[in-house]
Design a protein around this motif. Structure first.
Motif, mmCIF file in Angstrom:
data_model
loop_
_atom_site.group_PDB
_atom_site.id
_atom_site.type_symbol
_atom_site.label_atom_id
_atom_site.label_comp_id
_atom_site.label_asym_id
_atom_site.label_seq_id
_atom_site.Cartn_x
_atom_site.Cartn_y
_atom_site.Cartn_z
ATOM 1 N N ASN A 627 0.820 -1.212 0.000
ATOM 2 C CA ASN A 627 0.000 0.000 0.000
ATOM 3 C C ASN A 627 0.852 1.259 0.000
ATOM 4 O O ASN A 627 0.394 2.332 0.365
ATOM 5 N N THR A 628 2.124 1.084 -0.406
ATOM 6 C CA THR A 628 3.016 2.221 -0.602
ATOM 7 C C THR A 628 3.757 2.007 -1.924
ATOM 8 O O THR A 628 3.668 0.949 -2.547
ATOM 9 N N ASN A 629 4.497 2.989 -2.346
ATOM 10 C CA ASN A 629 5.349 2.824 -3.514
ATOM 11 C C ASN A 629 6.354 1.704 -3.262
ATOM 12 O O ASN A 629 6.778 1.472 -2.114
ATOM 13 N N VAL A 630 6.731 1.019 -4.316
ATOM 14 C CA VAL A 630 7.599 -0.150 -4.193
ATOM 15 C C VAL A 630 8.827 0.050 -5.078
ATOM 16 O O VAL A 630 8.726 0.549 -6.203
ATOM 17 N N THR A 631 9.965 -0.373 -4.564
ATOM 18 C CA THR A 631 11.182 -0.389 -5.365
ATOM 19 C C THR A 631 11.592 -1.834 -5.600
ATOM 20 O O THR A 631 11.880 -2.563 -4.653
ATOM 21 N N ALA A 632 11.555 -2.235 -6.864
ATOM 22 C CA ALA A 632 12.014 -3.582 -7.246
ATOM 23 C C ALA A 632 13.442 -3.445 -7.767
ATOM 24 O O ALA A 632 13.683 -2.748 -8.750
ATOM 25 N N THR A 633 14.365 -4.068 -7.078
ATOM 26 C CA THR A 633 15.762 -4.020 -7.500
ATOM 27 C C THR A 633 16.081 -5.283 -8.285
ATOM 28 O O THR A 633 16.063 -6.382 -7.750
ATOM 29 N N LEU A 634 16.329 -5.111 -9.559
ATOM 30 C CA LEU A 634 16.601 -6.218 -10.471
ATOM 31 C C LEU A 634 18.102 -6.404 -10.572
ATOM 32 O O LEU A 634 18.852 -5.424 -10.672
#
Length: 978
Positions: A627-634
């Motif tokens: 329910n917040t912004n998400v950072t996906a680290t690839l």
């Protein structure tokens, strides 16, 4: 125009026709042949081992003759005795004594009658003619080890005769170079020799393109991918694959002088130069592993090149080098020690070797394993020939783990070998089974030996012509065995032209059966190859090959003198219809397709590709939502055994779309990561993969990010402003358009008041309820006020009647009222309406009831009991006293409130007691003269008389207590005794 150039123009202009099915142009097969996947395979064979440019290895003079020359065949293939075209140095680079052969104006190559040809002398070629073009009376020959056999006109004839694919290996041998005359400046370094040969191969391609009218038009096409090979063959061109077969590959020797970085860098260099087929080892040990032992001179050479003799062990019965079907290796290196001592001089004596058969103890090194994996990462063809049995086993283990097919490009087989030929250079049945299971391609070397070295095994059909040493008969034994061992899959050939191995001898003439006159004499003349001949699936007739104006080839008497006679050899195997059948030759004619399909499998493999990983912050909840912004680290990381990380490519679709983007790794970096922020609500699907420097891609990884920052929507009904007799329930509807409701029941629910019984209020509040979505966002519904709930019945007050005693016919007006503080009184009803007279008409106990209801149907009732009694009218004077013992007549009438006499015989008046008025002390109740025997008053017309006996009564005022019919009251009248 020179003959060579005119032939080149003809080759490019006229594309020969190759029928793509076996033996018939009528229909294509509906199912792929055994070992193939293509239902319409290329028709033609592959020679996966030749050395067209070996003249540029071995110091530049040992292998005489060029594969082409812009100046023509006379310039390319001159006599081999002397030359004036090169500056020459002697063995080991020492100055050459050019006067040693009777003159000081010519530089010796092989010398007169090959007297300066050490290799030729060792191979039995000494004192033979040296004639090249145009006589060709000395070479090329099936038994010549050091003369050009792959001149372009000859190669073209092979191409016309079904050769569709050839692997051209750059080759060198430092020992042979060192003991030979050399072109000045060449030296004996393996990789320098490789560079010259790779450059020359491209020069030949360019030359033929130029003759044919421009780039890509010549018939000789170097290919770097399997698709290029298919395209070249479809265009009528010979597909040429570049390879390397040298002893000290990439200059990595046994001293450990190379690092992994050296290997990957140098491998990449030659990959970029177009090399696709490699031998990790050749005939001597190197930094990658051990070489197979099958020639005593290799032991000598290993000592010369590496400084050590081969460390041999008895492997005659050791698994997994021999299967149960094999009797074991029988190569005895020790029997050559004395011969070796003649050559080695000061370098020492070979160690004593014992046992029934020797193998090289040196296996695959860690650097060699790295090389193998680096080759796999680049989809290169790995050739396991020349590997020691120990190294072969290790390489197969790696290949099997990756399901990576490999090639055995010029081999023999223990199962078809005899005596000392049963060496680790031959493949055991155990290895053949592993190769079959891998989908490998096997190619028997053309020179399979003499009748004392070769036998048939496991063949479904015997070859009709008689055993013949060194001939194609020997090769046929190995070929048929290989087809059987590979389960009928395609089998190629490995000619080893210009590789010093020799080729199949003729079966007739002075050189028939390798010079074995007894065997040659037994060969039936009827089985000689008849010219012109045809080949299955190949258009055209093939007459004897015209090498020059004075030289024509006849395979019957010359054997496989050069590559142009490959079609003749195949035709000879058919023996005028009495030898190998077309069906038996089918695996050979499918070998070009098989090599390409194997290569395609390698191209499609992702061996040692990068790996990928990712992290998501913050992590999703148990429902998979944030329910917040998400950072996906690839992230992508290069495989330690791969070719190095090049980039990470990613994209996303769905809620947040990102176009395909590539993030390049920093130089020498082993990993790269990209933070990708997802801010858009909804489901975002991220795809990414890592790529290495040669195009291997990791499996595409998928990341699903679900973001929902919006609370659920809840709509509830409002208070309706109406009174309710029970608790109010208001309908609510919950929804969440992004992640959805955590509890599906929240799509429709009720909020309710909780008013206590007996309570009424116009401001009742409902309960509250929290609605959650899958992301954890919440919305609270309620409490909702101003609900009007009346759970209290009206209150009733009865003022009149009371619980009193009223007199018959007394006028009493009812007086009552109903009150409700909630919804209000709807009804208020008594026994009679308020203000009306209640019932007093008859004596008795009566009930007055009031029933009330409010506007929401709450109801109440109240009642009161009252008595209605007679008014007692005295018909005697109670003040007149009587003497004790006298009779006291008590005369009464039952009257109403208005003193109306109501007396009637139907109403029984019954005396119950006599009591002293002042104390209620009982007296004696008795009637006088038995006038009232039942103590009942005697009705007399209109009144009641009771004759009271006073005998037992004392002086005083007394009450006579009595009842009257249904009257609930006990009446009393007084009398006095004096």
């Amino acid at each position: 125009m020179r003959r060579e150039v005119s032939r080149s123009l003809f080759c490019s202009a006229v594309l020969f026709s190759v029928i793509t099915i076996f033996g018939s142009p009528l229909a294509r097969p509906q199912q792929p042949p055994l070992g193939l996947t293509n239902p319409n395979p290329i028709w033609g064979y592959a020679d996966v081992h030749m050395h067209q440019f070996a003249n540029l290895g071995f110091g530049g003079l040992l292998m005489w003759g060029e594969p082409y020359s812009p100046a023509g065949i006379s310039d390319a293939l001159p006599f081999c005795d002397f030359t004036t075209r090169y500056a020459v140095v002697g063995p080991l680079g020492n100055p050459l004594n050019i006067c040693a052969f009777g003159g000081c104006s010519l530089i010796p190559v092989h010398g007169p009658s090959h007297t300066a040809d050490l290799i030729g002398l060792a191979g039995g070629q000494g004192f033979k003619p040296v004639g090249g073009y145009p006589n060709f009376d000395g070479w090329p020959s099936w038994s010549s080890f050091d003369h050009q056999q792959v001149y372009i006109d000859w190669l073209y004839r092979a191409h016309q005769g079904g050769l569709q694919l050839a692997v051209m290996h750059a080759v060198n041998n430092q020992l042979l170079c060192s003991i030979s005359n050399q072109q000045a400046g060449f030296g004996c370094d393996d990789m320098d020799a490789v560079d010259r040969q790779l450059t020359a191969s491209k020069g030949l391609q360019g030359f033929l393109d130029l003759q044919a009218g421009g780039p890509g038009k010549g018939w000789y096409r170097i290919v770097r991918t399997p698709q290029e090979a298919r395209d070249a063959i479809a265009n009528g061109q010979l597909a040429v694959v570049l390879g390397i077969e040298v002893d000290t590959l990439f200059r990595c020797d046994v001293t450990g002088n190379c690092t992994k970085n050296d290997v990957s860098t140098r491998l990449q260099k030659y990959y970029d130069l177009g090399v696709r087929h490699l031998f990790p080892v050749h005939v001597f040990n190197n930094g990658f592993g051990g070489a197979a032992v099958y020639n005593p001179l290799f032991d000598l050479g290993n000592k010369f090149v590496t400084g050590d003799w081969i460390d041999a062990f008895d492997c005659s019965g050791v698994q997994p080098f021999n299967s149960n079907q094999d009797t074991g290796y029988q190569f005895d290196l020790g029997i050559f020690n004395d011969i070796a001592n003649l050559f080695v001089g000061s370098i020492g004596t070979p160690p004593h070797r014992s046992g029934a058969g020797q193998c090289n103890a040196r296996g695959l090194t860690s650097l060699g394993a790295y090389l193998i994996k680096q080759m796999m990462a680049r989809h290169m063809v790995i050739d396991i020939d020349h590997m020691s049995a120990v190294m072969t086993d290790s390489v197969l283990n790696i290949a099997e783990a990756q399901n990576y097919p490999i090639v055995s490009g010029h081999t023999g087989f223990v199962a078809t070998s005899l005596g000392n030929k049963r060496a680790e250079g031959q493949k055991t049945e155990a290895v053949m089974t592993r190769l079959k299971n891998l989908g490998a391609l096997v190619a028997p070397i053309l020179d399979q030996g003499d009748t004392g070295e070769i036998t048939s095994r496991g063949n479904s059909s015997n070859i009709p012509f008689l055993p013949c040493s060194k001939s194609d008969w020997a090769w046929a034994q190995a070929y048929l065995y290989a087809v059987n061992a590979m389960g009928g899959a395609p089998v190629a050939l490995g000619s080893d032209f210009n590789g010093g191995a020799g080729e199949p001898a003729p079966r007739y003439g002075t050189e028939g059966c390798g010079g074995n006159a007894a065997e040659s004499s037994l060969q039936p003349a009827s089985l000689q190859l008849t010219y012109p001949f045809q080949l299955p699936g190949i258009s055209g007739n093939f007459p004897q090959f015209q090498m020059s104006s004075v030289k024509t080839n006849d395979f019957n008497f010359e054997g496989l003198a050069h590559v142009g006679l490959l079609p003749d050899m195949i035709a000879d195997l058919r023996a005028n219809g009495s030898g190998l059948t077309d069906k038996q030759l089918e695996p050979l004619f499918h070998s070009a397709e098989a090599y390409i399909e194997l290569w395609e499998r390698l191209q499609n493999s992702e061996s040692f590709a990068p790996t990928t990983s990712y992290t998501v912050a913050p992590q999703a909840n148990a429902n998979g939502w944030n329910n917040t912004n998400v950072t996906a680290t690839l992230a992508a990381a290069g495989d330690p055994d791969g070719s190095g990380l090049a980039s990470l490519t990613y994209s996303s679709s769905g809620a947040e779309s990102v176009a395909t983007t590539t993030a390049n790794a920093a130089p020498s970096a082993t990993a790269v990561s990209v933070p990708l922020q997802v801010t858009t609500e909804g489901a975002t699907n991220i795809s990414f993969y890592g790529s290495d420097s040669v195009g291997n891609n990791s499996a595409t990884a998928q990341v699903s990010v679900h973001v929902d920052k919006t609370p659920p929507s809840v709509q509830c009904a409002s208070a309706d402003g109406q009174w309710h007799g029970t608790d109010v329930s208001l309908a609510c509807a919950g929804s969440d358009a992004i992640s959805g409701l955590q509890n599906p029941a929240d799509s429709a629910f009720l909020l309710s008041t909780g008013v206590s019984a007996g309570t009424e209020t116009n401001n009742a509040s409902t309960n509250s309820h929290t609605v959650l979505d899958l992301a954890g966002n919440s919305t609270t519904a309620g409490p909702i006020a101003e609900n009007m709930v009346d759970k209290k019945a009206p209150s009733i007050t009865i003022a009149t009647p009371t619980s009193a005693v009223y007199t018959v016919n007394q006028v009493v007006q009812a007086n009552y009222n109903c009150v409700d503080g909630g919804s209000g009184v709807a009804t208020c009803t008594g026994t009679v309406s308020t203000g009306s007279n209640i019932n007093t008409t008859t004596p008795g106990v009566l009930t007055f009831a009031v029933n009330a209801a409010d506007n929401v149907s709450n109801s109440s009732s109240q009642s009161i009991q009252y008595k209605v009694s007679y008014n007692i009218c005295l018909l005697y004077d109670p003040t007149k006293a009587k003497h004790p013992g006298s009779t006291y007549p008590i005369n009464i009438a039952l009257c109403d409130a208005n003193r109306v006499n109501l007396s009637t015989a139907a109403v029984i008046v019954h005396a119950v007691s006599v009591t002293l008025a002042s104390t209620d002390a009982p007296g004696i109740l008795a009637d006088a003269g038995n006038a009232n025997p039942d103590m009942d008053f005697r009705f007399d017309s209109s009144s009641y008389i009771f004759n009271l006996k006073t005998t037992e009564l004392g002086i005083g005022t007394y009450n006579l207590n009595f009842t009257a019919g249904s009257d609930p009251s006990t009446h009393a009248v007084q009398f006095q005794i004096k």
